[in-house]
Design an enzyme around this catalytic site. Sequence first.
Site, PDB file in Angstrom:
ATOM      1  N   GLY A  10       0.836  -1.218   0.000  1.00  0.00           N
ATOM      2  CA  GLY A  10       0.000   0.000   0.000  1.00  0.00           C
ATOM      3  C   GLY A  10       0.857   1.250   0.000  1.00  0.00           C
ATOM      4  O   GLY A  10       1.919   1.276   0.614  1.00  0.00           O
ATOM      5  N   ARG A  72       1.002  -5.466  -5.134  1.00  0.00           N
ATOM      6  CA  ARG A  72       1.111  -6.416  -4.024  1.00  0.00           C
ATOM      7  C   ARG A  72       1.628  -7.763  -4.527  1.00  0.00           C
ATOM      8  O   ARG A  72       1.341  -8.797  -3.955  1.00  0.00           O
ATOM      9  CB  ARG A  72      -0.242  -6.556  -3.317  1.00  0.00           C
ATOM     10  N   ASN A 110       5.054  -4.759   6.028  1.00  0.00           N
ATOM     11  CA  ASN A 110       5.389  -6.088   6.546  1.00  0.00           C
ATOM     12  C   ASN A 110       5.568  -7.149   5.463  1.00  0.00           C
ATOM     13  O   ASN A 110       6.509  -7.937   5.517  1.00  0.00           O
ATOM     14  CB  ASN A 110       4.315  -6.532   7.533  1.00  0.00           C
ATOM     15  N   ILE A 133       1.553   3.415   6.989  1.00  0.00           N
ATOM     16  CA  ILE A 133       0.790   4.285   7.898  1.00  0.00           C
ATOM     17  C   ILE A 133       0.458   3.520   9.171  1.00  0.00           C
ATOM     18  O   ILE A 133       0.172   4.116  10.200  1.00  0.00           O
ATOM     19  CB  ILE A 133      -0.506   4.817   7.254  1.00  0.00           C
ATOM     20  N   ASP A 134       0.473   2.170   9.119  1.00  0.00           N
ATOM     21  CA  ASP A 134       0.007   1.359  10.255  1.00  0.00           C
ATOM     22  C   ASP A 134       0.984   1.352  11.430  1.00  0.00           C
ATOM     23  O   ASP A 134       0.608   1.004  12.554  1.00  0.00           O
ATOM     24  CB  ASP A 134      -0.224  -0.096   9.810  1.00  0.00           C
ATOM     25  N   ARG A 169     -24.841  14.237  19.561  1.00  0.00           N
ATOM     26  CA  ARG A 169     -24.766  12.877  19.017  1.00  0.00           C
ATOM     27  C   ARG A 169     -23.542  12.103  19.535  1.00  0.00           C
ATOM     28  O   ARG A 169     -22.572  12.704  20.002  1.00  0.00           O
ATOM     29  CB  ARG A 169     -24.630  12.936  17.487  1.00  0.00           C
ATOM     30  N   GLU A 229      -9.860  -0.169  12.525  1.00  0.00           N
ATOM     31  CA  GLU A 229     -10.526  -1.077  11.573  1.00  0.00           C
ATOM     32  C   GLU A 229     -10.323  -2.552  11.927  1.00  0.00           C
ATOM     33  O   GLU A 229     -11.087  -3.406  11.491  1.00  0.00           O
ATOM     34  CB  GLU A 229     -10.023  -0.821  10.151  1.00  0.00           C
ATOM     35  N   ARG A 256     -23.921   8.471  14.826  1.00  0.00           N
ATOM     36  CA  ARG A 256     -23.517   8.515  13.405  1.00  0.00           C
ATOM     37  C   ARG A 256     -22.126   7.929  13.256  1.00  0.00           C
ATOM     38  O   ARG A 256     -21.307   8.032  14.169  1.00  0.00           O
ATOM     39  CB  ARG A 256     -23.472   9.966  12.899  1.00  0.00           C
TER      40      ARG A 256
END
Length: 337
Positions: A10, A72, A110, A133-134, A169, A229, A256
């Site tokens: 990515g 990939r 990785n 980014i992870d 909210r 996520e 929301r």
Amino acid sequence: MRIGILTSGGDCPGINATIRGVCKTAINHYGMEVMGIYDGFQGLLTKEVELFTDKSLSGLLSMGGTILGTSREKPFKKGKGIYEGVDKPALIKKNIEELGLDCIVCIGGNGTQKTAAKFTDYGVNIVSIPKTIDNDIWGTDISFGFDSAVSIATEAIDRLHSTASSHKRVMVMEVMGHKAGWIALYSGMAGGGDIILLPEIPFSIDNISQVIKDRTKRGKNYTIVVVAEGINTLLGLRPAEYIAQTIAAETGLETRETVLGYIQRGGAPTPFDRNLSTRLGGHATELIANGIFGHMVAVHGDDIGSVPLKDVAGKLKIVTEDHDLIVQGRRMGVCFG
Ligand code: F6P
């Protein structure tokens, strides 16, 4: 020397700055030749390459994405389609020899580190640079791209506060990070999240709902929930969807969800990531000049060092509950599940 450089997996902010760091150091300081390899390991199968000059490296420092393209492609996985029955590692090794490349610089996450370790065992000279980014690459304190993603996610959370407050909210925002909770932890804390859910810490819907009800009792008219996520969810829903629906059902409050998605990976790197990329790129080239292969450059405290690829491959750097941001967050009343 002639070196090849590729980007795999990515994309993320800072790849072009890293390419610039490697290539400018190689050309200007060490007098090396640099060949850009297109679309990750795919370009080593097809020999899609280009010899770089100092001129081709202009304007890269602040540019998002990767000028080399990425894929990939996993060369050690069985070939499909036109590569059915082809010995891909052998083909790549032959192409590297034909292109006259003395070393390949692999910029990746990785999966790429794993492939780079395998090519090292296969007799190819490799130096790799951690990119994601992870922030989940083992052996380095930080990877470039992470600071940029955290900065984008934090700005998004900042923006949710005012609309959440106006409408009273519960706002649930899902951030990336694959199986690690680094982006959720850093952006959640920097954005003043009230509840932060990470894959590394089990959560209880009852507890989360109680925390929100208690906040309402204390006069807090809105709640910000940041969700990684990678958390475990039921019902086949996205994490943000699942958490938002469950909270709404349990508390009766209007809820929301927002899924930030690929915005976290696009665009210009932060100044921190630009400088990190420049340093990592320069140090990677220094390793090559010193004949040190089979290593990944890595951040250790304020220094840049390196770790053998065989030590990095197959491991994951995840958040642990003794992380200071979690300890301090809990003391301040942030709920982590
Ligand atoms: O590894 C970076 C990352 O953006 C993860 O956070 C996310 O899970 C994954 O890549 C998405 O991958 P793809 O680009 O294949 O959709």
